[in-house]
Enzyme design. Structure first.
Site, mmCIF file in Angstrom:
data_model
loop_
_atom_site.group_PDB
_atom_site.id
_atom_site.type_symbol
_atom_site.label_atom_id
_atom_site.label_comp_id
_atom_site.label_asym_id
_atom_site.label_seq_id
_atom_site.Cartn_x
_atom_site.Cartn_y
_atom_site.Cartn_z
ATOM 1 N N GLU A 1 50.402 35.792 47.765
ATOM 2 C CA GLU A 1 49.373 34.793 48.025
ATOM 3 C C GLU A 1 49.577 34.166 49.402
ATOM 4 O OE1 GLU A 1 47.288 33.102 44.239
ATOM 5 O OE2 GLU A 1 48.755 31.644 44.945
ATOM 6 N N GLU B 1 48.305 36.500 51.851
ATOM 7 C CA GLU B 1 46.838 36.540 51.846
ATOM 8 C C GLU B 1 46.265 35.329 52.576
ATOM 9 O OE1 GLU B 1 45.093 36.588 47.937
ATOM 10 O OE2 GLU B 1 43.047 36.727 48.705
ATOM 11 N N CYS C 1 45.692 32.295 39.336
ATOM 12 C CA CYS C 1 46.653 32.506 38.240
ATOM 13 C C CYS C 1 46.064 32.212 36.878
ATOM 14 C CB CYS C 1 47.863 31.596 38.402
ATOM 15 S SG CYS C 1 48.648 31.765 39.989
ATOM 16 N N SER D 1 41.666 33.911 45.459
ATOM 17 C CA SER D 1 42.692 34.854 45.908
ATOM 18 C C SER D 1 42.525 36.148 45.120
ATOM 19 C CB SER D 1 44.068 34.244 45.643
ATOM 20 O OG SER D 1 45.036 35.270 45.664
ATOM 21 N N LYS E 1 44.818 34.196 28.466
ATOM 22 C CA LYS E 1 45.617 35.346 28.890
ATOM 23 C C LYS E 1 45.340 36.566 28.029
ATOM 24 C CE LYS E 1 47.998 33.678 32.360
ATOM 25 N NZ LYS E 1 47.871 34.263 33.702
ATOM 26 N N GLU F 1 42.397 37.954 29.617
ATOM 27 C CA GLU F 1 42.744 38.547 30.906
ATOM 28 C C GLU F 1 43.375 39.925 30.723
ATOM 29 O OE1 GLU F 1 46.090 36.809 33.027
ATOM 30 O OE2 GLU F 1 44.979 36.923 34.907
ATOM 31 N N GLU G 1 39.720 45.868 34.494
ATOM 32 C CA GLU G 1 40.387 46.206 35.752
ATOM 33 C C GLU G 1 41.903 46.041 35.683
ATOM 34 O OE1 GLU G 1 37.947 43.972 35.220
ATOM 35 O OE2 GLU G 1 38.477 42.068 36.134
ATOM 36 N N CYS H 1 49.808 24.719 32.989
ATOM 37 C CA CYS H 1 50.080 25.603 31.848
ATOM 38 C C CYS H 1 50.888 24.915 30.747
ATOM 39 C CB CYS H 1 50.831 26.838 32.317
ATOM 40 S SG CYS H 1 49.941 27.706 33.618
#
Lengths: 157, 571, 654
Positions: B276, B279, B296, B316, B355, B358, B363, B500
């Site tokens: 990150e 980036e 995240c 990101s 999650k 996710e 992908e 989290c």
């Protein structure tokens, strides 16, 4: 979005949430019910989540989420009407139309709604068809009344 | 201060203080099913009713301000009987399957019913069977168990600004539903799970992967690896009366459960920082979309895809730590260890429901296989540990497996809101200033505020950074950006308020103090860590040297980065 | 006011002359005694026909009557004024046609269906005779001699004991013609109040009048206003609650249909007194006619400068908006109503904060019901004492009731507070029709209770009614006779409430549902009971009382708190009926279909088998040409055998 919904929304530029119910009423007045597309369009116009509009639409008796019949029959179930036998009137109409409240007959002619009180208690029991009130209705009159409503429409045209 | 009398005791309280809070401060526990600390009271459940002298009816303490001379009876026979009857009314048509319920022993309704001495069914209500909503990969709605307290609706609207659900219908037919009563999967739900966390019953719970995980563990063919997120080890002790971080005991517990390798997601958090940071530098130097926003938090990603598709370029492209580690395990580790692709099962323990979603994103895999096979929430792991008869309080500690067991303190603090930002600043400071950040502390990013902002000097650049938690606050910031605000370069966004450690997969409940304790535990781990920065992590360095090349390089891109697309759902 | 830069837009108009800042009694009187007289129509220049075209009238066929009148006038080739008026209140006499000839008093005819129009007009115009059912004649100016062949309408039993203030012009004047309202003295109260009184003085006067909320609670109106007046907010709101969701109540509708300007003037007075510049009328969408008339009246009032900015140069601004309710009884509750106007689900919130300090859009808001507001033009600026002189010690003025059900004269009744329920039901209402015995008067709708025979002499008064478990409510009064089952009535209200509960708080949502289930169990047919049902039925009455107590004690809003009233009230006075249902499985009134017992009269049955074939549950035994028999356990009480039998051989027992 249909043109009718578009036209309604154009009548409420820069509207805030307090315009929601009037907009839904106007949409329903034009289209007869609130379609999914209409609800989504109203939501985008007012920047309101669809779930909120659905919550409002299902809270109030007035809003329908399915298309009504060509003739909308409202049976009053207020206290005076109840005391004077509106339960029998309702079942008479249900038998005649072969539908339950909040349903539309298969031929699309009639939809049936039970109203908490229509406010014409002096004439109890009361039935309204397409907004016209009929007082002192008896269970056995149901079929004739429905037929008359149909004729009235023919006569008016 | 004003004077009032509670249960015969004279006390003092701040003028206009909320009566329920005053009672709690005085150690008087009045039950409630709808109250949410810090939010406007709705007065829906009526369980907190108390007797107030001079008032004709019982009054809800959650919605009442104290006043001078007020005399309160919290447990008079009249108040207790009213509460009991209210609970009995709820139970009259509530499913009887407590023994089979995911919330057995962690159910507010069950606890209150027990406390009030409900021992038989006095009222018998006609049961109406409502179908489950299994459509979401992350969570399940069980309307039969819903008591319409409205906590989920309020959290979804007021904290998260998502409003995927609302009250629908009226009277006895009122229920909590999505728009048009479609499944959650076509609603605007982002699967953050905050509703699950506040649900007093099991009307909302995660889509459990526990059985699949147990099946994999029982299969000798499979090599089952597990990673646990930073927030998990500072939370899980709560269930076993252990304070602070439990990572060593947790590692032992996971091994005893049968996992073949135990990895730490904080390792891939370090990896995330590397990618990150690179980036961000790349965007700043090549004129990429700024501000860059962290990626995240999978609910946040779905939120942008749903509500702000024009901001997708600002996200990101880095995968989340879970998915980075998942990719590295399956693409690099398994082949290196000689484990066949079909024989490796990759599990993640996360404080998060999103999650699960996710992990199922198309992908996020290779060759038709998902990188992460199963995701367990903290709650599910607690159940598994208990099921195996293990007690974290008595287990000896153990070290995680290498290479993905090595982590810096920077990776660990990812679990708290501001952690990603602080870790990035540490590494950026080292790269640009050539020296460590003084004390390795970036104070502006710490604390429980939903929004933290700072302007920092990086070399000759002045950089605006913001740390945001909760999607409601994220929406407010996005609206500011849409209105033209342009002083920000890097924004950390976590979907859940506080980050989290307060995720949708964490133990249910409303204890705000617990969030602070978990955050403190994370920062304590960091403070004592031999490594404080991601770039110093030798295993990270080794990974780049052996496999990835440089951060942001071609292989990194293929493995560690992803892409996003707008979603067309019922907003 | 010194040196105004601009002329007030109304300057020079008739409105300005009558209501402007320097209008004085003399200027007005000259208009009232001049142009005003004709508009008042006490005497007419040409034949004038008035048709009661309120919702009740139209429901009874006034539309057809109107067409017939127009046809008849055209056929005769004469000139006549045809005026659609609101409801005079006697619904059971609709359609009502009034006729007034020059030099003659106005005469009122009842039950004028379209076929009666011609004979009535023929008799009146050709022979100067009264034909058909005559209600009576109205008072005429001294110059006009009364008719000898009709009684004054004021002695008609329905009107005799009434004291009409709020309804004084309903059914008399043209509701949509602002001239008619003004000619009858309208807007004087407003003009005088805004020019001559401070808001504080207006609150004071209303407190002095003793006016209390007519919507149900009975809170002193002026006191409530003062809370809002004292709030120093930039924006305050007045809301007129015309949602009237109580089944059995329709006075708000009738007032708006019959005299909408009275409401508008009342709203302007209230808004002035609390410092509100925006007002809403929250009216049921089920009242299309009232909405149309109200909108028209509002337009005219604006055109006359009696609404809008700087009304009559007094510095007082007021806009009135119409919001159509979308059908939810709970929106009669103040905070729910506010949420509804804000475009939300109409769910109440805890109070405090009260709307008077934090209401619509978080601004101080006063909500008054139609009847409360319609009282104001007769109180302000200086007639408070007049009202305070009427009524009982704690309840002043008059109260409008919507009288319906098993009573001869149904309709709208306005009586002085303190009038007994007996007078209303027996005298004004004429008692139960068809010689049936009176059983109870249900007052206050789903929040109220039943008044049985032994309490008929109770006075109409906020406090007295509470002593018998009833309440004033908005004023629905439904009469029940011996054929009405009180358990069924309780079930009816419980069914209503559990559907109309907003669903927010547990005691109301779950409690009313449970109560309904218990009542259903009590009235369910024996054969359809399963398992523990019989036991639960026995426990039922005790559970009803217990639940009622908790619901009343803990519910969030007034709807829930009063939801158990119909059950408690019927349990109190008609416990024997409950017991007959529970223990004897019998409905003494014969109203509960499911408890009817069917049997075949052996002597009358010829064994034709028709009933056996008609029975859907094979509950009838018997062979051809032999008397049949009904197995009670199998019978579901559908009545198919009764319909099928051609020989009256099926008996039904209560």
């Amino acid at each position: 979005m249909t043109d009718a919904v578009q036209a309604v929304l154009e009548g409420y530029p820069q509207a805030r949430r307090d315009a929601l119910i009037p907009i839904l009423q106007a949409v329903q007045a034009k289209e007869g019910y609130l379609s999914t597309e209409a609800v989504i369009a109203v939501g985008q116009h007012l920047k309101l989540p669809t779930s909120k509009i659905y919550g409002v639409a299902t809270f109030y008796n007035q809003f329908r989420l399915t298309p009504p019949g060509r003739h909308h029959v409202q049976v009053c179930r207020g206290t005076a009407c109840h005391v004077k036998g509106s339960a029998a009137v309702l079942s008479g109409i249900q038998r005649a139309l072969k539908i339950e409240p909040d349903q539309t007959s298969k031929d699309g002619e009639y939809s049936l709604e039970v109203v908490a009180c229509i406010g014409a208690c002096g004439l109890a029991p009361v039935v309204a068809i397409d907004g016209a009130f009929f007082g002192d209705v008896k269970a056995e009159d149901a079929a004739a009344l429905l037929a008359r409503a149909r004729e009235m429409e023919v006569g008016d045209e | 201060m004003i004077n009032l009398n509670i249960n015969g005791r004279d006390i003092q309280a701040a003028p206009a203080a909320n009566l329920l809070n005053v009672l709690r401060a005085e150690g008087v526990r009045v039950p409630t099913l709808c109250h949410l600390e810090g939010m406007t009271p709705t007065g829906a459940c009526r369980l907190c009713v108390v007797e107030i002298e001079g008032q004709q009816r019982l009054a809800p303490s959650c919605a009442l301000q104290v006043s001078e001379g007020m005399r309160v009876q919290t447990h008079s026979p009249r108040a207790v009987e009213a509460r009991k009857t209210i609970v009995e009314l709820l139970l009259a048509d509530h499913p009887d399957d407590c023994l089979y319920c995911p919330r057995n022993h962690s159910c507010d309704l069950q606890d209150i019913a027990f406390e009030l001495g409900v021992r038989q069914r006095r009222y018998h209500g006609a049961r109406e069977f409502k179908p489950l909503d299994l459509s979401s990969p992350a969570m399940i709605r069980e309307p039969d168990k819903c008591i319409l307290c409205g906590r989920c609706v309020r959290v979804c609207e007021e904290i998260q600004s998502v409003s995927a659900i609302d009250f629908v219908g009226r009277g006895a037919k009122a229920r909590v539903e999505t728009a048009f009563e479609q499944g959650l999967n076509v609603s605007s739900c982002v699967y953050c799970g905050q509703c699950v966390r506040v649900c007093p019953t099991s009307a909302l719970h995660e889509h459990s992967h526990a059985e699949q995980v147990m099946a994999a563990l029982a299969d000798p063919q499979k090599t089952v690896v597990i990673q646990h997120a930073p927030a998990v080890s500072v939370t899980i002790g709560e269930a076993f009366n252990v304070k602070g971080d439990c990572a060593p005991a947790l590692t032992t517990a996971l091994r005893r459960l049968g996992f073949d390798r135990v990895f730490d997601t904080a390792y891939s958090a370090d990896l995330t920082v590397m990618e990150e940071a690179h980036e961000l530098v790349h965007r700043v130097t090549t004129g990429g979309a700024l501000p860059m926003m962290t990626s995240c938090s999978p609910a946040w990603i779905k939120f942008v895809e749903t509500f702000y598709p024009h901001r997708l370029a600002h996200l990101s492209t880095c995968k989340s730590p879970q998915q980075m580690l998942g990719a590295v395990i399956k693409a690099i580790y398994a082949p290196a260890e000689g484990i066949a692709a079909d024989d490796i099962v990759s599990v993640a323990v996360m404080p998060c429901t999103a999650k699960k979603f996710e992990a199922e994103r198309p992908e996020m895999g290779r060759d038709g296989r998902a990188d992460i096979d199963y995701v367990l929430t903290t709650r599910e792991l607690i159940d598994l540990i208990r099921m195996r008869g293990l007690d974290l309080a008595t287990l000896p500690g153990d070290e995680p497996d290498m290479p993905f067991g090595e982590r810096s303190g920077a990776g660990k603090i990812f679990g708290a809101s501001g952690g990603v930002m602080e870790s990035a600043v540490r590494t950026a400071h080292q790269i640009i200033a050539g020296a460590p950040l003084p004390g390795q502390i970036f104070k502006a990013a710490r604390g429980q505020a939903l929004r933290k902002e700072a302007q920092i000097q990086v070399g000759e650049h002045q950089m605006g950074v913001a740390v945001v938690s909760s999607l409601g606050e994220a929406r407010r910031l996005l609206e500011e950006l849409d209105a033209g605000r342009d002083d920000l370069h890097f924004i950390e966004i976590m979907s859940c308020p506080g980050g989290c450690i307060n995720g949708g997969g964490q133990p249910t409940g409303l204890d705000l103090k617990a969030i602070e304790r978990r955050a403190a535990a994370l920062y304590a781990v960091d403070k004592d860590a031999p490594l404080r920065t991601a770039h110093e992590n030798p295993q990270i360095q080794a990974l780049y040297a052996a496999h990835l090349g440089a951060p942001g390089g071609e292989i990194s891109h293929a493995l560690l980065h992803t892409h996003y697309a707008p979603r067309d759902i019922l907003r | 006011m010194s040196e105004r830069a601009q002329l007030h837009p109304m300057e020079g108009t008739l409105s300005w002359r009558l209501f402007g800042p320097r209008s004085d009694a003399q200027a007005r009187e000259s208009w009232y005694s001049g142009e005003g007289v004709a508009l008042k129509r006490e005497a007419v220049e040409r034949l004038t026909l008035y048709i009661g075209a309120g919702t009740c009238g139209l429901g009874a066929g006034a539309g057809e009557t109107l067409k017939a009148v127009k046809r008849e006038i055209k056929a005769r080739g004469i000139e006549a004024d045809i005026i659609e008026v609101g409801c005079v209140g006697l619904c059971s006499a609709e359609p009502i046609l009034d006729a007034q000839r020059p030099g003659q008093p106005r005469v009122s005819f009842a039950h004028v269906t379209h076929d009666k129009v011609k004979p009535i007009l023929d008799a009146l115009l050709d022979r100067d005779q009264l034909y058909g059912e005559v209600l009576g004649q109205y008072d005429a100016p001294p110059s006009t001699p009364p008719r000898r062949d009709a009684l004054p309408i004021s002695v008609h039993p329905f009107f005799r004991a009434q004291h009409r203030r709020v309804l004084s012009r309903c059914g008399i004047i043209d509701p949509v013609d602002i001239h008619a309202y003004i000619a009858h003295g309208g807007f004087r109260a407003l003009a005088d109040t805004i020019h001559q009184r401070t808001p504080e003085e207006a609150c004071e006067a209303v407190i002095e009048s003793g006016l209390r909320g007519r919507g149900g609670g009975g809170f002193p109106t002026g006191v409530k206003w003062r809370f809002a007046l004292k709030e120093g907010a930039d924006q305050k709101y007045l809301i007129c609650n015309a949602d009237e969701g109580d089944p059995g109540a329709f006075m708000d509708r009738a007032v708006i249909e019959g005299d909408p300007y009275r409401l508008i003037e009342g709203m302007a007075l209230a808004a002035y007194a609390i410092g509100a510049t925006k007002a809403y009328v929250y009216i049921r969408a089920e009242y299309p006619l009232a909405i149309a008339r109200l909108r028209r009246a509002l337009d005219q009032a604006r055109a006359w400068g009696l609404l809008g900015a700087n009304i009559m140069d007094s510095g007082f601004d007021l806009d009135v908006y119409v919001k159509e309710g979308a059908g939810a009884f709970v929106c009669g509750e103040e905070t729910a109503l506010i949420h509804s106007i804000e475009g939300k689900r109409g769910m109440p919130r805890p109070r405090p904060p009260f709307p008077a300090s934090r209401g619509l859009f978080n601004c101080p808001t006063i909500i008054n019901n139609v009847e409360t507001l319609a009282n104001l033009p007769d109180i302000l600026p200086d007639r408070a004492a007049e009202m305070a002189a009427l009524g009982t010690a704690s309840s002043k003025g008059t109260k409008v009731f919507a009288l319906s059900g098993k009573v001869k004269h149904t309709g709208l009744v306005e009586v002085e507070m303190g009038t007994t329920v007996r007078q209303i039901v027996m005298e004004i209402g004429g008692g139960c029709p068809n010689g049936k015995a009176f059983k109870a008067a249900q007052i206050g709708g789903p929040s109220g209770g039943c008044i049985p025979t032994q309490h008929l002499d109770i006075e109409v008064d906020y406090e007295s009614l509470k002593t018998v478990g009833a309440m004033m409510g908005s004023g629905g009064l439904v009469v029940m006779d011996e054929d009405t089952c009180m358990v069924d009535v309780a079930k009816f209200f419980m069914d209503f409430i559990q559907r109309e509960s907003c669903g927010k708080c547990i005691p109301c949502r779950e409690g009313t549902r449970r109560m309904l289930e218990i009542l259903e169990q009590i009235t369910r047919r024996r054969g359809q009971e399963g398992g523990f049902d019989a036991l639960h039925r026995m426990q039922g009455v005790a559970q009803l009382e217990k639940l009622a107590g908790v619901i009343a004690d803990t519910s969030l809003c007034g709807l829930g708190q009063s939801a158990p009233s119909p059950v408690l009230s019927t349990l109190r006075f008609f416990r024997d009926e409950y017991e007959a249902h529970v223990f004897e499985r019998r409905c003494p009134a014969g109203a509960c279909e499911a408890l009817k017992r069917y049997s075949i009269i052996e002597e009358a049955c010829v064994g034709c088998t028709l009933c056996k074939k008609a029975c859907p549950t094979d509950a009838i035994l018997g062979s051809r040409k032999n008397p049949h028999y009904i197995i009670e356990e199998r019978c579901i009480g559908c009545g198919a055998c009764l319909d099928a039998c051609r020989l009256d051989a099926v008996a039904v027992a209560r």
